[in-house]
Scaffold this active site. Structure first.
Site, PDB file in Angstrom:
ATOM      1  N   ASP A  13       0.819  -1.220   0.000  1.00 20.75           N
ATOM      2  CA  ASP A  13       0.000   0.000   0.000  1.00 20.75           C
ATOM      3  C   ASP A  13       0.849   1.264   0.000  1.00 20.75           C
ATOM      4  O   ASP A  13       0.670   2.154   0.834  1.00 20.75           O
ATOM      5  CB  ASP A  13      -0.949   0.017   1.211  1.00 20.75           C
ATOM      6  CG  ASP A  13      -1.702  -1.273   1.386  1.00 20.75           C
ATOM      7  OD1 ASP A  13      -2.057  -1.892   0.367  1.00 20.75           O
ATOM      8  OD2 ASP A  13      -1.941  -1.678   2.541  1.00 20.75           O
ATOM      9  N   GLU A 193     -11.017   0.720  -4.256  1.00 19.58           N
ATOM     10  CA  GLU A 193     -10.381   1.153  -3.012  1.00 19.58           C
ATOM     11  C   GLU A 193      -9.169   2.015  -3.349  1.00 19.58           C
ATOM     12  O   GLU A 193      -8.949   2.376  -4.501  1.00 19.58           O
ATOM     13  CB  GLU A 193      -9.964  -0.072  -2.192  1.00 19.58           C
ATOM     14  CG  GLU A 193      -9.047  -1.012  -2.948  1.00 19.58           C
ATOM     15  CD  GLU A 193      -8.783  -2.332  -2.232  1.00 19.58           C
ATOM     16  OE1 GLU A 193      -9.073  -2.434  -1.022  1.00 19.58           O
ATOM     17  OE2 GLU A 193      -8.289  -3.267  -2.882  1.00 19.58           O
TER      18      GLU A 193
END
Length: 546
Positions: A13, A193
């Site tokens: 991430d 997302e």
């Protein structure tokens, strides 16, 4: 050239920011403490771990958090003379790694916070609570000085799309203000997302991840003349993915962020995985890669070749080379702080788990709860960063009964580990054995036969990992290494090796652990920890295993 991944081992991430000549990447740490890893570079080629900003209970307390919860998807930005770090603290997501329910499969707890600091190394402020409507928050600084928080929206209602789009709300005066807007519903790939918003040439560009963080992962782009939309899709929709390239060395590519170099080149960082051969499991977890991108005449972003495929080797930006000292292979535990590579689990009070001053030159672990506990677990470990590595340590530990254990552990989570440990019981006395926890619908533990050990002497413990093969050894009094006859399965230490419905988003660690289920807190002293990456395995069944 840049060799990908640039951040090896569990570093997912990524969020990147440039401040002057310095580049910083923040990555998720999940249940490992302290929270968020920040790496530093000046040339986009060479990187070093610089700091972990969430260091105290007021910022982060993950006691009781299930596996793969905790800190998700930090976003690091810089504006107004401050670094801004926004992150999610996940308290519940799906089911536990042991198969037991953590509550409703629909209801999730995602708490989003913001901390700031005038310098990257802190200290960072106490957090400002933002919302709990979803995960993957990011902060956009518009050129008029206004700020906006974006995040994935979670919809728990029956029959709904759980990933309900990307929402945005203005941030001002230390809180969210105004109306929350759903600015992007996502595409047919689903699981929308990881939003990041940018402004360029009069357009707002929205970058998201879609398809889930497995083999179908990808990076989607959309743009709008207006902040609130509507957002039109990129003509290719997905600008980076390996979903249709099973031959690609980097898989699971997605969850991206953009940065511009000093001369205006655009680079994209993204998470990826390096599976064992033939799309096997990703024992190294989700890692971080980077490659250059180009803006076309149509105003859309693409990879240099237009193919949208992640690259193991990428063109460097031509910045002056800036190398860092090589990390030593052996940690001697001769300072009051842990070496930077090491972390522990969940608690902001590490003094309850270990000490580097109680016996100088040693890491002392205090026997606490069982291996896999979600509360006070005395486990200190570092990331596995190569498919082939060797690790070893030496421990002084004198258990009095079977509830006291200490040793060397290869660990993913509560239901996935191999543990070479010393203990004691009435029949075998002081002895060594391996406990393996296998992922399944019902947790399955297996044990090797006990190996007798002498009392009052240190014991050296060692592990060799060769892709999916794992071997343990021990020795005492400087003798020859004694290899256990079993070959263990290293592939279970991965995201993919899990029962359906169990979240697994971290990676394999190797380190030291100590338990005392009696509550007496018997300690174990570790004199060093050595981690050495290898181009190949030292196979104990060959002649080079000395």
């Amino acid at each position: 050239m840049i060799q990908n991944p640039i951040l090896t081992g569990f570093n997912p991430d990524p969020s990147i920011v440039r401040v002057g000549d310095d580049y910083y990447i923040a990555t998720s740490t999940f249940e490992w403490y302290p929270g968020v890893q920040i790496h530093h570079s000046r040339d986009l080629v060479n990187w070093r771990l610089l700091t972990r900003p969430l260091t105290r209970a007021s910022q982060l307390n993950m006691l009781g958090a299930p596996d793969s919860c905790g800190v998700w998807a930090p976003c690091l930005t810089y504006a107004d003379g401050l670094f801004w770090l926004i992150y999610t603290d996940v308290k519940r997501y799906g089911r536990t790694s042991t198969g037991g329910a953590t509550g409703s499969a629909s209801l999730r707890d995602f708490h989003n916070y913001l901390v700031t600091s005038p310098t990257i190394e802190g200290p960072w402020s106490d957090p400002v609570y933002l919302n709990s409507s979803g995960f993957d928050p990011s902060l956009f600084h518009d050129d008029d000085g206004r700020k906006y928080v974006l995040n994935q929206l979670w919809d728990h209602r029956p029959g709904s799309n759980r990933f309900a789009g990307i929402v945005m709300q203005e941030y001002a005066d230390g809180r969210l203000v105004g109306k929350r807007e759903n600015i992007f519903q996502g595409t047919a790939h689903g699981l929308t997302e990881a939003p990041h918003l940018y402004k360029r040439n009069g357009y707002y560009y929205l970058l998201t991840a879609e398809g889930g963080t497995g083999w179908n992962h990808g990076v989607t782009m959309a743009r709008s003349r207006n902040l609130n939309g509507p957002y039109e899709l990129h003509p290719d929709q997905t600008i980076l993915s390996a979903r249709h390239r099973p031959d690609a060395a980097l898989q699971r590519a997605g969850h991206a962020d953009l940065v511009e170099t000093q001369d205006g080149q655009t680079y994209m960082v993204y998470l990826c995985g390096r599976p064992l051969r033939n799309r096997g499991t990703c024992t190294l977890g989700r890692e971080t890669a980077i490659q250059p991108m180009v803006w076309g005449e149509d105003g859309w972003l693409r990879t240099l070749d237009g193919q949208g495929t992640p690259e193991m080797q990428a063109r460097a930006p031509g910045l002056p080379e800036y190398r860092f000292d090589t990390e030593p292979v052996r940690a001697e535990f001769d300072t009051p702080q842990l070496p930077p590579a090491f972390q522990w689990l969940r608690t902001p009070w590490p003094e309850e788990l270990f000490s580097l001053t109680a016996r100088p030159g040693h890491l002392r672990l205090f026997g606490r709860e069982t291996l896999g506990s979600q509360f006070k677990q005395a486990l200190v470990a570092r990331r596995q960063q190569s498919h082939c590595y060797s690790a070893s340590t030496v421990v002084e530990f004198e258990p009095e009964h079977y509830q006291q254990q200490a040793g060397l552990v290869c660990y993913y989570g509560a239901a996935k580990f191999h543990y070479l440990y010393i203990t004691h019981d009435e029949q075998a006395g002081k002895h060594l054995r391996v406990m393996t926890s296998l992922p399944n619908h019902v947790q399955t533990d297996t044990f090797t036969a006990p190996i007798a050990l002498p009392s009052g002497v240190p014991v050296q413990l060692r592990v060799e990992v060769d892709e999916e093969r794992l071997y343990f050894a021990y020795r005492v009094d400087g003798g020859e290494w004694q290899w256990l006859p079993q070959q263990f399965d290293a592939s279970i230490l991965s995201d993919e090796a899990n029962a359906p419905g169990q979240p697994n988003f971290t990676g394999a660690f190797v380190g030291m652990a100590c338990q005392d289920m009696s509550g007496a807190g018997l300690h174990a002293d570790f004199d060093y920890f050595e981690y050495r990456e290898r181009p190949y395995c030292i196979n104990p069944r060959s002649g080079d295993a000395g």
